[in-house]
Design a protein around this motif. Structure first.
Motif, PDB file in Angstrom:
ATOM      1  N   VAL A  20     -41.144  40.823   5.397  1.00  0.00           N
ATOM      2  CA  VAL A  20     -40.533  40.478   4.343  1.00  0.00           C
ATOM      3  C   VAL A  20     -39.877  40.642   4.155  1.00  0.00           C
ATOM      4  CG1 VAL A  20     -40.314  42.517   2.548  1.00  0.00           C
ATOM      5  CG2 VAL A  20     -42.357  42.560   3.489  1.00  0.00           C
ATOM      6  N   ALA A  21     -38.821  40.513   5.409  1.00  0.00           N
ATOM      7  CA  ALA A  21     -37.480  40.709   5.008  1.00  0.00           C
ATOM      8  C   ALA A  21     -37.018  38.590   5.150  1.00  0.00           C
ATOM      9  CB  ALA A  21     -36.374  40.986   6.136  1.00  0.00           C
ATOM     10  N   LEU A  22     -37.594  38.227   6.603  1.00  0.00           N
ATOM     11  CA  LEU A  22     -37.475  36.511   6.176  1.00  0.00           C
ATOM     12  C   LEU A  22     -38.361  35.737   4.401  1.00  0.00           C
ATOM     13  CD1 LEU A  22     -39.293  35.946   9.806  1.00  0.00           C
ATOM     14  CD2 LEU A  22     -36.677  35.796   9.153  1.00  0.00           C
ATOM     15  N   THR A  23     -39.539  37.101   4.344  1.00  0.00           N
ATOM     16  CA  THR A  23     -40.116  36.480   2.917  1.00  0.00           C
ATOM     17  C   THR A  23     -38.965  36.737   2.097  1.00  0.00           C
ATOM     18  OG1 THR A  23     -42.285  36.977   3.587  1.00  0.00           O
ATOM     19  CG2 THR A  23     -41.278  36.292   1.287  1.00  0.00           C
ATOM     20  N   VAL A  24     -38.323  37.855   2.405  1.00  0.00           N
ATOM     21  CA  VAL A  24     -37.437  37.794   0.857  1.00  0.00           C
ATOM     22  C   VAL A  24     -36.225  36.419   0.821  1.00  0.00           C
ATOM     23  CG1 VAL A  24     -34.962  39.290  -0.268  1.00  0.00           C
ATOM     24  CG2 VAL A  24     -37.264  39.869   0.210  1.00  0.00           C
ATOM     25  N   VAL A  33     -34.629  29.770  -2.053  1.00  0.00           N
ATOM     26  CA  VAL A  33     -34.653  29.138  -2.643  1.00  0.00           C
ATOM     27  C   VAL A  33     -34.324  29.260  -3.926  1.00  0.00           C
ATOM     28  CG1 VAL A  33     -37.304  28.374  -3.892  1.00  0.00           C
ATOM     29  CG2 VAL A  33     -36.860  28.663  -1.427  1.00  0.00           C
ATOM     30  N   ALA A  34     -34.459  30.151  -4.760  1.00  0.00           N
ATOM     31  CA  ALA A  34     -34.180  30.441  -6.372  1.00  0.00           C
ATOM     32  C   ALA A  34     -32.604  30.017  -6.719  1.00  0.00           C
ATOM     33  CB  ALA A  34     -33.814  32.129  -5.897  1.00  0.00           C
ATOM     34  N   VAL A  35     -31.344  30.559  -5.179  1.00  0.00           N
ATOM     35  CA  VAL A  35     -30.293  29.696  -5.700  1.00  0.00           C
ATOM     36  C   VAL A  35     -30.291  28.701  -5.468  1.00  0.00           C
ATOM     37  CG1 VAL A  35     -28.099  29.810  -4.356  1.00  0.00           C
ATOM     38  CG2 VAL A  35     -29.342  32.256  -4.691  1.00  0.00           C
ATOM     39  N   ARG A  53     -29.144  23.875  -8.439  1.00  0.00           N
ATOM     40  CA  ARG A  53     -29.779  22.743  -9.473  1.00  0.00           C
ATOM     41  C   ARG A  53     -29.546  22.090 -11.176  1.00  0.00           C
ATOM     42  NH1 ARG A  53     -35.937  21.095  -8.337  1.00  0.00           N
ATOM     43  NH2 ARG A  53     -35.505  22.711 -10.608  1.00  0.00           N
ATOM     44  N   ASP A  54     -30.186  23.132 -11.156  1.00  0.00           N
ATOM     45  CA  ASP A  54     -30.600  24.021 -12.968  1.00  0.00           C
ATOM     46  C   ASP A  54     -29.038  23.437 -13.587  1.00  0.00           C
ATOM     47  OD1 ASP A  54     -33.464  23.376 -12.686  1.00  0.00           O
ATOM     48  OD2 ASP A  54     -33.154  25.414 -12.968  1.00  0.00           O
ATOM     49  N   GLN A  55     -28.203  24.340 -12.825  1.00  0.00           N
ATOM     50  CA  GLN A  55     -26.709  24.512 -13.554  1.00  0.00           C
ATOM     51  C   GLN A  55     -25.884  23.502 -12.953  1.00  0.00           C
ATOM     52  OE1 GLN A  55     -24.755  28.158 -11.657  1.00  0.00           O
ATOM     53  NE2 GLN A  55     -25.595  29.617 -13.138  1.00  0.00           N
ATOM     54  N   HIS A  56     -26.390  22.778 -12.097  1.00  0.00           N
ATOM     55  CA  HIS A  56     -25.766  21.500 -12.083  1.00  0.00           C
ATOM     56  C   HIS A  56     -26.238  20.418 -13.409  1.00  0.00           C
ATOM     57  CE1 HIS A  56     -22.937  18.341  -9.663  1.00  0.00           C
ATOM     58  NE2 HIS A  56     -23.776  17.387 -10.194  1.00  0.00           N
ATOM     59  N   GLN A  57     -27.390  20.162 -13.269  1.00  0.00           N
ATOM     60  CA  GLN A  57     -27.888  19.525 -14.338  1.00  0.00           C
ATOM     61  C   GLN A  57     -27.130  19.596 -15.550  1.00  0.00           C
ATOM     62  OE1 GLN A  57     -32.293  19.453 -13.868  1.00  0.00           O
ATOM     63  NE2 GLN A  57     -32.323  18.033 -15.510  1.00  0.00           N
ATOM     64  N   SER A  58     -27.397  21.138 -15.779  1.00  0.00           N
ATOM     65  CA  SER A  58     -26.701  20.907 -16.938  1.00  0.00           C
ATOM     66  C   SER A  58     -25.806  20.761 -17.766  1.00  0.00           C
ATOM     67  CB  SER A  58     -27.135  22.864 -17.179  1.00  0.00           C
ATOM     68  OG  SER A  58     -28.757  23.202 -17.494  1.00  0.00           O
ATOM     69  N   GLN A  59     -24.808  21.468 -16.746  1.00  0.00           N
ATOM     70  CA  GLN A  59     -23.439  20.941 -16.668  1.00  0.00           C
ATOM     71  C   GLN A  59     -22.478  19.529 -17.163  1.00  0.00           C
ATOM     72  OE1 GLN A  59     -22.357  22.084 -12.854  1.00  0.00           O
ATOM     73  NE2 GLN A  59     -22.118  24.827 -13.381  1.00  0.00           N
ATOM     74  N   VAL A  77     -27.931  36.558  -7.352  1.00  0.00           N
ATOM     75  CA  VAL A  77     -28.387  36.736  -6.108  1.00  0.00           C
ATOM     76  C   VAL A  77     -28.139  38.109  -5.389  1.00  0.00           C
ATOM     77  CG1 VAL A  77     -27.565  36.328  -3.897  1.00  0.00           C
ATOM     78  CG2 VAL A  77     -26.915  34.606  -5.276  1.00  0.00           C
ATOM     79  N   ARG A  78     -27.178  39.114  -6.608  1.00  0.00           N
ATOM     80  CA  ARG A  78     -27.457  40.644  -6.130  1.00  0.00           C
ATOM     81  C   ARG A  78     -28.675  40.702  -7.100  1.00  0.00           C
ATOM     82  NH1 ARG A  78     -21.619  39.675  -8.342  1.00  0.00           N
ATOM     83  NH2 ARG A  78     -21.970  40.338 -10.189  1.00  0.00           N
TER      84      ARG A  78
END
Length: 404
Positions: free
Chosen positions: A29-33, A39-41, A46-52, A148-149
């Motif tokens: 589970v730890a490896l999956t998390v 991936v989420a970060v 990427r989305d933030q950079h594109q929006s900026q 992330v938190r």
């Protein structure tokens, strides 16, 4: 030092197995998390950079003056009328190198850090002049850190739940196995207890007969047979002790050096009466030397005896036992000239109670397929391997053991 009862040892084994399953589940589970968080970060960045970039490009496209840029954005407009800048322009701006490059027709976009604050800066030509748009990344980084938190918090909670669930499921899965092992050990212990008394009586009676024969030197042949009977009884008792040790979860006896060549020779001689009775020629071939195996004498005797017994019962006329050394390994080969091994059974030959159609015409009680399984278990306890194959219409068994 007192030993724990078998029941306590079983309970400890169940706890250890449950803990291992829980830890393995938690690790998975730890490896999956970690992978999901990564991936989420990456997706968020990427989305933030594109929006900026889209925000800065749109701001520059609408930049008639520097008075009303979007929140968090500052503009620097430079043309023939001079240079204008949005009020409150952060220290370190404008970026003069980028303005000069844009004046030459180059478009620049990069991140700049001043006073421990990161900014996205885009500079490009615009309406005969140059525009530099500065976007603070403080808010974007705050959102990224918050995400992330949250992901890590959810991951830790999931990790704990997975560990608890894994331990619980592991315990439920292991308990039936522990019960089966306990039942098996109980059977071996009961069988050993019941067999020990008649074995003791057999050995005692044989010793009394030998003592009587000592008074008459004319019965040397009978005395030799009685000596063999006493030896066989002692070996059978040792094998019984080895079985009880193997079934004891609290640990076995200490290992020791076993002179393997002598052991094989003794087992061949012990099997010779059965071979003579069946009209089978039993031969032993071995190299000079005295190789030693670090292990259990009774267990190795049990394995070698079982291989010889199996070969003699299926041979047509001859059984050959060959003992050699190959580097740091000792190799014992037992070959017979019988009908060979049923190919349908060969892949599972060393499993318990595996039996195939009898391919020879011999008579006698039905074999239940325990001997070869016990050979495999003994060899595995000594860090070796056992294999079987058909050769020249006969069966060949090969045991490889590490030298002590």
């Amino acid at each position: 030092m007192r030993r724990r009862p078998a029941r306590t040892a079983d309970a400890a084994m169940v706890r250890r197995a449950s803990l291992r399953v829980g830890l393995q589940t938690a690790g998975a589970v730890a490896l999956t998390v970690i992978a999901l968080v990564g991936v989420a970060v990456l997706v968020v960045l990427r989305d933030q950079h594109q929006s900026q970039n889209e925000l800065l490009s749109a701001t520059i496209a609408r930049a008639d003056d520097v008075d009303d840029p979007p929140a968090g954005v500052w503009l620097v407009l430079q043309n023939i009328r001079g240079r204008q800048a949005t009020a409150g322009l952060p220290a370190g701006f404008p970026q003069e190198d980028d303005l000069r490059a844009a004046s030459a027709g180059e478009v620049r976009s990069r991140e700049v850090t001043t006073e421990r604050v990161e900014y996205e800066v885009r500079t490009e030509p615009h309406d005969g002049g140059v525009v530099q748009a500065i976007l603070s990344l403080r808010t974007a980084h705050r959102e990224r850190d918050r995400l992330v938190r949250i992901l890590l918090g959810c991951g830790v909670a999931g990790l704990l739940l997975a560990a608890v669930a894994g331990a619980w499921l592991g315990r439920r899965a292991v308990i039936p196995l522990a019960r089966s092992l306990s039942l098996q050990r109980r059977f071996v212990a009961d069988a050993g207890h019941e067999l020990r008394t008649p074995l003791t009586l057999l050995s005692t009676r044989a010793q009394l007969i030998r003592r009587e024969l000592d008074r008459d030197d004319g019965r040397a042949t009978v005395r030799s047979e009685v000596d063999g009977l006493v030896t066989d009884a002692d070996r059978l008792a040792a094998i019984l002790d080895d079985l009880l040790i193997a079934a004891d979860p609290r640990g076995g006896s200490a290992r020791g050096p076993v002179r393997f060549a002598d052991l094989v020779g003794q087992e061949v001689e012990a099997a010779r009466p059965l071979a003579d009775q069946r009209g089978i020629r039993l031969r032993l071939e071995r190299e000079p030397g005295d190789p030693v195996v670090d292990g259990f004498d009774a267990g190795l005797r049990r394995a070698v005896g079982a291989l010889l017994d199996n070969a003699i019962r299926h041979a047509a006329g001859e059984v050959v036992a060959t003992e050699t050394t190959q580097g740091n390994r000792i190799v014992l080969t037992v070959a017979d000239d019988g009908p060979g091994i049923d190919p349908a059974v060969l892949p599972r030959l060393f499993e318990r109670f595996v039996s195939g159609e009898r391919r020879h015409t011999g008579t006698g009680p039905r074999r239940y397929g325990l001997g070869l399984a016990l050979v495999a278990e003994v060899v595995a306890r000594h860090g070796g391997t056992v294999s079987a194959h058909n050769e020249n219409d006969g069966a060949v068994f090969r045991v490889t053991l590490p030298r002590g």
